[in-house]
Write a protein that holds these residues in place. Sequence first.
Motif, PDB file in Angstrom:
ATOM      1  N   ILE A 226       0.835  -1.200   0.000  1.00 26.88           N
ATOM      2  CA  ILE A 226       0.000   0.000   0.000  1.00 26.88           C
ATOM      3  C   ILE A 226       0.868   1.248   0.000  1.00 26.88           C
ATOM      4  O   ILE A 226       0.667   2.178  -0.783  1.00 26.88           O
ATOM      5  CB  ILE A 226      -0.935  -0.004   1.230  1.00 26.88           C
ATOM      6  N   ILE A 227       1.907   1.243   0.859  1.00 25.19           N
ATOM      7  CA  ILE A 227       2.792   2.393   0.971  1.00 25.19           C
ATOM      8  C   ILE A 227       3.495   2.648  -0.364  1.00 25.19           C
ATOM      9  O   ILE A 227       3.532   3.770  -0.856  1.00 25.19           O
ATOM     10  CB  ILE A 227       3.823   2.184   2.106  1.00 25.19           C
ATOM     11  N   GLU A 228       3.990   1.542  -0.970  1.00 24.07           N
ATOM     12  CA  GLU A 228       4.676   1.646  -2.259  1.00 24.07           C
ATOM     13  C   GLU A 228       3.747   2.223  -3.312  1.00 24.07           C
ATOM     14  O   GLU A 228       4.022   3.265  -3.900  1.00 24.07           O
ATOM     15  CB  GLU A 228       5.109   0.237  -2.740  1.00 24.07           C
ATOM     16  N   SER A 229       2.619   1.522  -3.499  1.00 24.24           N
ATOM     17  CA  SER A 229       1.771   1.856  -4.637  1.00 24.24           C
ATOM     18  C   SER A 229       1.158   3.246  -4.499  1.00 24.24           C
ATOM     19  O   SER A 229       0.878   3.904  -5.475  1.00 24.24           O
ATOM     20  CB  SER A 229       0.686   0.796  -4.810  1.00 24.24           C
ATOM     21  N   LYS A 230       0.951   3.680  -3.267  1.00 27.45           N
ATOM     22  CA  LYS A 230       0.339   4.998  -3.101  1.00 27.45           C
ATOM     23  C   LYS A 230       1.385   6.061  -2.804  1.00 27.45           C
ATOM     24  O   LYS A 230       1.037   7.214  -2.522  1.00 27.45           O
ATOM     25  CB  LYS A 230      -0.690   4.972  -1.966  1.00 27.45           C
ATOM     26  N   GLY A 231       2.654   5.653  -2.823  1.00 27.89           N
ATOM     27  CA  GLY A 231       3.717   6.622  -2.589  1.00 27.89           C
ATOM     28  C   GLY A 231       3.595   7.307  -1.240  1.00 27.89           C
ATOM     29  O   GLY A 231       3.680   8.524  -1.120  1.00 27.89           O
ATOM     30  N   MET A 232       3.309   6.574  -0.258  1.00 26.39           N
ATOM     31  CA  MET A 232       3.044   7.162   1.055  1.00 26.39           C
ATOM     32  C   MET A 232       4.254   7.192   1.953  1.00 26.39           C
ATOM     33  O   MET A 232       4.176   7.606   3.112  1.00 26.39           O
ATOM     34  CB  MET A 232       1.938   6.364   1.745  1.00 26.39           C
ATOM     35  N   LYS A 233       5.362   6.784   1.415  1.00 23.47           N
ATOM     36  CA  LYS A 233       6.567   6.730   2.218  1.00 23.47           C
ATOM     37  C   LYS A 233       6.918   8.110   2.757  1.00 23.47           C
ATOM     38  O   LYS A 233       6.809   9.111   2.055  1.00 23.47           O
ATOM     39  CB  LYS A 233       7.719   6.209   1.340  1.00 23.47           C
ATOM     40  N   GLN A 234       7.384   8.141   3.945  1.00 18.87           N
ATOM     41  CA  GLN A 234       7.718   9.402   4.578  1.00 18.87           C
ATOM     42  C   GLN A 234       8.981   9.984   3.942  1.00 18.87           C
ATOM     43  O   GLN A 234       9.912   9.273   3.600  1.00 18.87           O
ATOM     44  CB  GLN A 234       7.967   9.123   6.062  1.00 18.87           C
ATOM     45  N   GLN A 235       8.951  11.324   3.779  1.00 23.66           N
ATOM     46  CA  GLN A 235      10.142  11.976   3.230  1.00 23.66           C
ATOM     47  C   GLN A 235      11.088  12.259   4.381  1.00 23.66           C
ATOM     48  O   GLN A 235      10.850  13.148   5.197  1.00 23.66           O
ATOM     49  CB  GLN A 235       9.750  13.280   2.538  1.00 23.66           C
TER      50      GLN A 235
ATOM     51  N   MET B 229       3.947  20.271   4.737  1.00 25.40           N
ATOM     52  CA  MET B 229       3.092  19.094   4.631  1.00 25.40           C
ATOM     53  C   MET B 229       2.275  19.139   3.339  1.00 25.40           C
ATOM     54  O   MET B 229       2.071  18.141   2.673  1.00 25.40           O
ATOM     55  CB  MET B 229       2.144  18.988   5.843  1.00 25.40           C
ATOM     56  N   LYS B 230       1.792  20.314   3.007  1.00 20.69           N
ATOM     57  CA  LYS B 230       0.982  20.482   1.811  1.00 20.69           C
ATOM     58  C   LYS B 230       1.798  20.114   0.573  1.00 20.69           C
ATOM     59  O   LYS B 230       1.346  19.332  -0.271  1.00 20.69           O
ATOM     60  CB  LYS B 230       0.528  21.937   1.722  1.00 20.69           C
ATOM     61  N   LEU B 231       2.997  20.652   0.552  1.00 18.98           N
ATOM     62  CA  LEU B 231       3.847  20.408  -0.602  1.00 18.98           C
ATOM     63  C   LEU B 231       4.282  18.944  -0.693  1.00 18.98           C
ATOM     64  O   LEU B 231       4.399  18.391  -1.780  1.00 18.98           O
ATOM     65  CB  LEU B 231       5.076  21.332  -0.523  1.00 18.98           C
ATOM     66  N   SER B 232       4.501  18.337   0.481  1.00 19.75           N
ATOM     67  CA  SER B 232       5.001  16.945   0.472  1.00 19.75           C
ATOM     68  C   SER B 232       3.858  15.938   0.409  1.00 19.75           C
ATOM     69  O   SER B 232       4.074  14.730   0.425  1.00 19.75           O
ATOM     70  CB  SER B 232       5.836  16.680   1.728  1.00 19.75           C
ATOM     71  N   GLY B 233       2.651  16.460   0.387  1.00 16.11           N
ATOM     72  CA  GLY B 233       1.505  15.529   0.407  1.00 16.11           C
ATOM     73  C   GLY B 233       1.432  14.797   1.726  1.00 16.11           C
ATOM     74  O   GLY B 233       1.032  13.626   1.792  1.00 16.11           O
ATOM     75  N   GLY B 234       1.837  15.472   2.807  1.00 15.52           N
ATOM     76  CA  GLY B 234       1.735  14.892   4.148  1.00 15.52           C
ATOM     77  C   GLY B 234       2.819  13.901   4.461  1.00 15.52           C
ATOM     78  O   GLY B 234       2.780  13.249   5.498  1.00 15.52           O
ATOM     79  N   LYS B 235       3.780  13.726   3.573  1.00 13.77           N
ATOM     80  CA  LYS B 235       4.761  12.676   3.766  1.00 13.77           C
ATOM     81  C   LYS B 235       6.051  13.130   4.433  1.00 13.77           C
ATOM     82  O   LYS B 235       6.913  12.322   4.738  1.00 13.77           O
ATOM     83  CB  LYS B 235       5.077  12.016   2.416  1.00 13.77           C
ATOM     84  N   ALA B 236       6.199  14.435   4.601  1.00 12.63           N
ATOM     85  CA  ALA B 236       7.425  14.935   5.221  1.00 12.63           C
ATOM     86  C   ALA B 236       7.535  14.425   6.651  1.00 12.63           C
ATOM     87  O   ALA B 236       6.552  14.440   7.398  1.00 12.63           O
ATOM     88  CB  ALA B 236       7.422  16.454   5.215  1.00 12.63           C
ATOM     89  N   ASN B 237       8.714  13.975   6.989  1.00 15.65           N
ATOM     90  CA  ASN B 237       8.942  13.496   8.342  1.00 15.65           C
ATOM     91  C   ASN B 237       8.781  14.680   9.286  1.00 15.65           C
ATOM     92  O   ASN B 237       9.534  15.655   9.208  1.00 15.65           O
ATOM     93  CB  ASN B 237      10.372  12.935   8.419  1.00 15.65           C
TER      94      ASN B 237
END
Lengths: 485, 489
Positions: B418-427, B467-475
Amino acid sequence: MSNITNQSLSEILKSIKSKKISSLELTQAYIKNIENAKKLNAFVTTTFDQALENAKKFDNKPNNEQLLSGVPLAVKDLFCTENVKTTAGSNILNNFIPSYESTVTKNLWNNGAFLLGKLNCDEFAMGSSNETSFFGNVINPIGDHLVPGGSSGGSSSALVADLTPATIGTDTGGSIRQPASFTGTVGLKPTYGLCSRWGIVAFASSLDQAGPMTKTVNDCSIMLEAMSGFDDKDSTSINKKKETYSKNLKDNIKGLKIGIPKEYRVDNMPKEIDELWEKGKKILKDLGAQLIDISLPHTKYALPTYYIVAPAEASSNLARYDGVRYGYRSQKGKDLIEMYENTRSEGFGDEVKRRILIGTYVLSSGYYDAYYLKAQKVRQLIKKDFDDSFTKVDAILTPSTPSSAFKIGEKTNDPVSMYLNDIFTVPVNLAGLPALSLPAGLDKQGYPLGLQLIGKALDEQKILNIGYAFEKNCGYKNEIKKWWL
Amino acid sequence: MSKEKFDYFINGEKGKYEVVIGLEVHAQVLSNSKLFSGSSTKFGADPNKQVSLIDSAFPGMLPVINEECVKQAIRTGLGLNAKINNYSVFDRKNYFYADLPQGYQISQYKNPIVGEGKVLLDMPYGSKEIGIERLHLEQDAGKSIHDMDPSSTYVDLNRSGIALMEIVSKPHLRSPDEVNAYIKKLRTIMRYLGTCDGNMQEGSLRADVNVSVRKVGDKNFGTRCEIKNVNSIKFMQMAIEYEANRQVELLEDGKEIDQETRLFDTKKNETRSMRSKEDAHDYRYFPDPDLLPLKLEQKLIDDLKKSLPELPDNKKERFIQEYGLNSYEANVLVSEKEISNYYEEVAKLSDKKLAATWMMGDLFAMLNDKGLNISNSPISAKNFAELVQSIKSGEISGRIAKEVFEIMVESGDNPKKIIESKGMKQQSDPKELEKMINEILSKNKDKVDQYKAGKEKLFGFFVGQVMKLSGGKANPQLTNEILKKLLKG
């Protein structure tokens, strides 16, 4: 051949096996006898059609290897028989047709016998004269005014009247041995647990035991061998190897020690009973047995103990006859309680009600310790008396009953005097021991009298052997005038 | 976890009362066949389809003890830390009722199979030991159905003869909460042992509740009333509450309490007198002559003891030691065998403490929401462990993890996928983040100036932009650090 029915079971078996007579001819002969003996009222139900069919089946494909090859037998109506009405002599089971066969009767059928009919008995086996049956009293073939004993009165009457070659009864306090004594026949109450109780209408579970009623000791050993055996459906059944009583029957009793308990000489016992006992002792002594005086000190408490324990168990065992699932149900009553009351009031007879009342009383709170618990303790003492004696003797000889057959109606209004008839037989049930009643003589009216041989637990073979030797030397023979014909 | 101190008392004008409760729990033995017959015990069959000649008490029928039921009773006794009696006796309890075919119930009276034992409760105010008086085996009765016909009662004998364990507690319980904890603990122990399914809706667990009250400090017990056959914990608690207050009111009015049997009316929420002591049945107990006394070989008991599974109290201790959980967490996670198994599977593959937090939080909330239990959870233990590990390693944030969790519930998919396919990995790459933050700061020069001038509240604005720019993924942690550094410069 016309006399085949007055022969012993073992003689009849010989005739069947040697093809001197067919099973069908034998069955027809008994049916004729039964039809001509309705006056005795020994049968509640006959199964002639079924018996004739089974006889034909046997004749078509005879199996002569069995203990009871091709023999029709009538049994006490306390044994549940598949698809054949089983009443226990009671109105409450007047319409009851079991879907199952008692283990003991099944054992008989598995040994080649088949059912001829169901024999009258005291209601739920409660009685000593077969006068408490809902289906009327049974008459003793010895005399038309005499009771055949009870509770297996239909069985003793049918046997001695040649209506069945042998039969089975149940014995809770003497119900095999007393009627055997009253009719000059052989009756054995086996060790508690030797014959399965599964499928036998229960009276008092810790005392009930099925056993054979026969014309000879040899017949008795054949029947016992056929009917006994371990049954995992009865938790009190004894798990042991099956014995071949008939094959091992021997008449040599030399050196055996026979105990003579002094407590069995009771007050007001007729002189004839005493004389009979003496006669028995002499016969055994002449055969090389050694007589030893013994004491069973708690004997006098046996009867009161029995009349607490047996009714207590009965009051609980008979609770299932409530009109809900099977049997008689009164149409009167507006609710469950009234249905119970009416069903049981109309369904049970007086003697059964009397014992339910006694049993309920002795178990009720506040009386339990004084009656039931005390009775159980005394029961242990009675058992211990026997255990102690059996360290010294091989068997015990006593009279079977304190009197010969009494008159119909003589004791019906005096329950205690009726109960006293069991005075020599009940201690054996309380101790769970085997005991054999043997015809031994006649009183001065010409009525049969019996002697009782009590054995150690599971020592049936020994008392059968002593009985066998006794029988050969006693010279007793039943002379029945078939007055009912 | 709210109350630190036991405080269940009833205050009257004449004093403060404490409530004394003892329970007789009837637990249906898990076994394929009945206590004395071979009939099936399966729940839900058509009426009178699981009835043998023995169960319906036909003439000449005899009971034969079912060994498995005996073993189940021994196991339960061992689970209750109780004495197993090598010698016990079956007695007849005589009474007439349409659904009692024999006219007596086979039970154990003077010599039960299990003697004294104890159960440990974890209460907010500490652990409390509840004594067990005895456990005995007995037959259940059938069922009378009065509402199917206006003028007749129907009888269903499917239940007739099923084995029950009657577990009698000492009068050690003091509040509805303790009753709740006690029943749940009993149920947990029996479920661990596999001796009773504890299903109260199906009637596998019911209780008679004995209630009395006394002034605090009194040594003697008050007169008790027995509330018959209550079949849910909630109703037990309501019945106790009502009954205790009723008794206190009587005492306050200077009246006496009659020792009696009462029924709980669930509709009216009150107890009602069923029969007084004078009308009490005389059951005429006596040893059943159809059954020999039950004599147990010590070896059988020892063997059963050796084969017992780990029980909740021991497991709880182990969880505390082995997984570093606190007492509360350990308690929750051992409350059901299946939950503890799930947890152990997860804990083996991920962070033990974080796994506990996430299980007791999001997982339980979701199961509760969907009316599911752990055995049919849409998320497998393995997937759940991966999710926990992804959080622990910083691969995803807690907030993203909640999103992943939702998707896992819907799809049953593996979290990695899920994380992979949706690119949800934290930056979490500091250089990438710094680049992104610099971009934001240069676009919002005015705000940077205001911040530097002392409007520190604007810090949240910058975080929001990241967060907005990173799509919520920024650490988030890293974002804070870098932002602070760059805003200083």
